[in-house]
Design an enzyme around this catalytic site. Structure first.
Site, short mmCIF file in Angstrom:
data_model
loop_
_atom_site.label_atom_id
_atom_site.label_comp_id
_atom_site.label_asym_id
_atom_site.label_seq_id
_atom_site.Cartn_x
_atom_site.Cartn_y
_atom_site.Cartn_z
N GLU A 42 76.25 -71.35 27.80
CA GLU A 42 76.65 -71.18 29.19
C GLU A 42 76.92 -69.69 29.37
OE1 GLU A 42 80.50 -72.64 30.43
OE2 GLU A 42 79.93 -72.55 32.55
N ARG B 119 81.62 -76.63 14.16
CA ARG B 119 81.55 -75.24 14.59
C ARG B 119 82.22 -74.36 13.54
NH1 ARG B 119 84.04 -73.77 19.75
NH2 ARG B 119 82.92 -75.51 20.64
N LYS C 284 86.43 -68.69 23.58
CA LYS C 284 85.95 -67.76 24.61
C LYS C 284 87.06 -67.42 25.58
CE LYS C 284 81.23 -69.23 25.37
NZ LYS C 284 80.25 -69.53 26.43
#
Length: 553
Positions: A28, A254, A264
């Site tokens: 994204e 992850r 983020k």
RNA sequence: UGCGGAUUUGUGUAAUGGUAGCACGAAUGACUCUGGAUCAUUUUGUGAGGGUUCAAAUCCUUCAUCCGCAGCCA
């Protein structure tokens, strides 16, 4: 690379479930890529490459309120820099908005989706809890025609933001919360960086993602563990809309790194509140930060290979990342001499005004790198820490009456110490052995220590920035009640040295060059702040320092 | 009390019924014109109990612990 995903691919290929592997990396565009994304990129592109397939780069741009072209650009730059090529397969979820809309109409027509007037808060209440089933919305059984009409009006902007949503009609009592009539579309009057004002409804991730994959004929849709719960929904959309080549989702853990934050949201906060100097601050775990710090793409890829792919939650020791860059730079980086904290040395028996050019090998790990000439003269700088007045037994560097080798130059012996009023050593008076030119004495006597040096009259001034972990604890999120991850910020994460003295060859350094400052570590020119008249170097990573361990004991 | 996952040495990751291996880290020594690099050696592990089997990290079973999920974020 062998892992559970490769096992799945092997078996899919063997059973002819697929003929060609097709993956995608679907960021994204709402932030800069970081080392965690590098893992995903290496897996997405790597699995395709390794199996003769291809991988798309696809921007998952379904939420214009958080996204920006700045990120679209930086992401492409970073993926390229990392060494991967999407060729002509650059896609945007927003390119499929018309298709998504038509698929939604199809679901409505089949009675599998409905427009709901409940507020966000009511939807939450109706959803039930982890242990209790939800209940049907009063709007769940609207007629197909009414739904069609309402959905079109949603699209046409006839309702306020948040007034209505389109929901999939699945099962409000499902034990999997994701299946309790998930929202497919919300009304959001935000300009989109690609579609402008064309849309005021935007699809949700859960609806859009499987369709994006199916449209692009992705075979293996690889994502992280938190989407495991979403897989039944992913499959539900694929099945109910109907595709010839159904994609399948597989999840892996992850990356987490010690002393590093990967969120983020938090990285954005560090940038916005000025705890760091932008996304590409060399202390950031972003790819742009690592690049500016001096990390190479190949070292990051090597790291991603070494950490493996699994479903186990894990935290990788950042020492492994550091190992990977050292391992590479040890073989490729030219050695140069730099004195970070200079101490003046006058060689009293060396002729005044004389200059000699001495040959120094550029890289002992790579003889083909050749040698260069380095000027030597009567007055030189050495590292402050390479002299000790009261030296312990195991200190092999300069000490009163002690002898040390100047790298590729001469043996020198400390004759006299000059101090200032505060008792600080500010200069050393030494003698040299002319017979030891080049670094060896014909009488065969040994010196234990070898140190780097820079001729004062030839020295180049520079600023050098020594970086350390951004956080002072292994897990930055580990804070006492009421605390904040920012409490764990390392206040000494950068040490700026402004009086560094470099050998003259460093004047020619270019952005992107990596050097080993002998005995100090690996360094590179700062791509932003360095100017020809004011050189700035960043320390990528230090050398292993076994003396520090001894001294620390 | 729901659902979905996970659990192998300090860390990460292999072994898919047949010798628990590899890497990083750590430690020790050798070597060295970088206290770097290199080389050698060493250390510690299958979450617990029960079962199947000649043989179990692996299969069955009970339990424990950890992670994720209740955005109109992704």
């Amino acid at each position: 690379m062998s892992n559970f995903i490769q096992d799945i691919i092997d078996s899919d290929l063997k059973e002819s479930k697929v003929t060609k592997i097709h993956t995608r990396f679907p960021p994204e565009p709402n932030g800069y890529l970081h080392i965690g994304h590098a893992k995903a990129i290496c897996i997405d592109f790597g699995m395709a490459l390794q199996n003769g397939g291809v991988c798309n780069l696809r921007f998952d741009d379904t939420n214009p309120s958080k996204e920006d072209v700045e990120y679209v650009d930086s992401i492409q730059e970073d993926v390229k820099w990392l060494g991967f090529d999407w060729e002509d397969r650059l896609f945007y979820a927003s390119d499929y908005f018309d298709k998504f809309y038509n698929f939604a109409m199809k679901l409505i027509r089949e009675g599998k989706a409905y427009v709901d007037d409940l507020s966000a808060e009511q939807i939450r209440e109706y959803r039930g809890t982890l242990t209790q089933p939800g209940k049907d919305s009063p709007y769940r059984n609207r007629s197909v025609d009414e739904n069609l009409d309402l959905f079109e009006k949603m699209k046409n902007g006839e309702f306020e933001d948040g007034a209505k949503v389109l929901r999939a009609k699945i099962d409000m009592a499902s034990p999997n919360l994701n299946m309790r009539d998930p929202v497919m579309y919300r009304i959001l009057r935000a300009p989109h960086h690609r579609t402008g004002a064309k849309w005021c409804i935007y699809p949700m991730y859960d609806y859009a993602h499987p369709l994006e994959d199916a449209i692009e004929e992705i075979t293996h849709s690889l994502c992280s563990l938190e989407f495991e719960d979403h897989r039944p929904l992913y499959d539900w959309f694929i099945e109910n809309i109907g595709f010839d080549i159904p994609p399948h989702q597989y999840e892996f853990a992850r990356l987490n790194l010690t002393y590093t934050l990967m969120s983020k949201r938090k990285l954005l906060e560090l940038v916005e509140k000025g705890y760091v100097n932008g996304w590409n601050d060399p202390r950031m775990p972003t790819l742009s930060g690592l690049r500016r710090r001096g990390y190479t793409p190949s070292s990051i890829r090597e790291f991603c290979d070494r950490i493996g792919v699994a479903k186990t939650y894990s935290v990788v020791d950042i020492a492994l990342l550091e190992y990977c860059i050292r391992e590479e730079l040890n073989v490729t980086a030219p050695r140069v001499m730099a004195v970070l904290e200079p101490l003046k040395v006058v060689i009293e028996n060396y002729p005044e005004g004389q200059v000699e050019y001495l040959d120094v090998e550029n890289n002992p790990e790579d003889l083909s790198a050749g040698t260069r000439s380095v000027p030597f003269s009567r007055e030189i700088y050495i590292e402050k820490s390479d002299f000790m007045e009261d030296a312990p037994k195991k200190f092999f560097r300069l000490k009163p009456d002690g002898e040390v080798r100047l790298k590729n130059a001469y043996f020198i012996k400390c004759e006299k110490i000059i101090k200032n009023q505060d008792g600080e050593v500010i200069e050393l008076r030494c003698s040299y052995d002319p017979a030891s030119r080049g670094g060896n004495s014909p009488d065969g006597r040994k010196v234990k220590g070898t140190i780097q040096w820079v001729s004062i009259q030839h020295a180049v001034n520079a600023e050098v920035r020594l970086y350390d972990h951004l956080f002072k604890v292994e897990n930055p999120d580990d804070v006492p009640e009421g605390g904040d991850y920012k409490d764990n910020l390392n206040e000494n994460s950068v040490d700026v040295l402004k009086e560094c003295k470099l050998e003259p060859s460093l004047k020619e350094a270019k952005v992107g060059d990596n050097f080993q400052f002998m005995r100090m570590g690996y360094f590179c020119l700062d791509s932003i702040d360095s100017k020809p008249e004011h050189l700035v170097f960043n320390r990528t990573v230090g050398l292993k320092d076994s003396w520090a361990k001894i001294a620390g004991k």
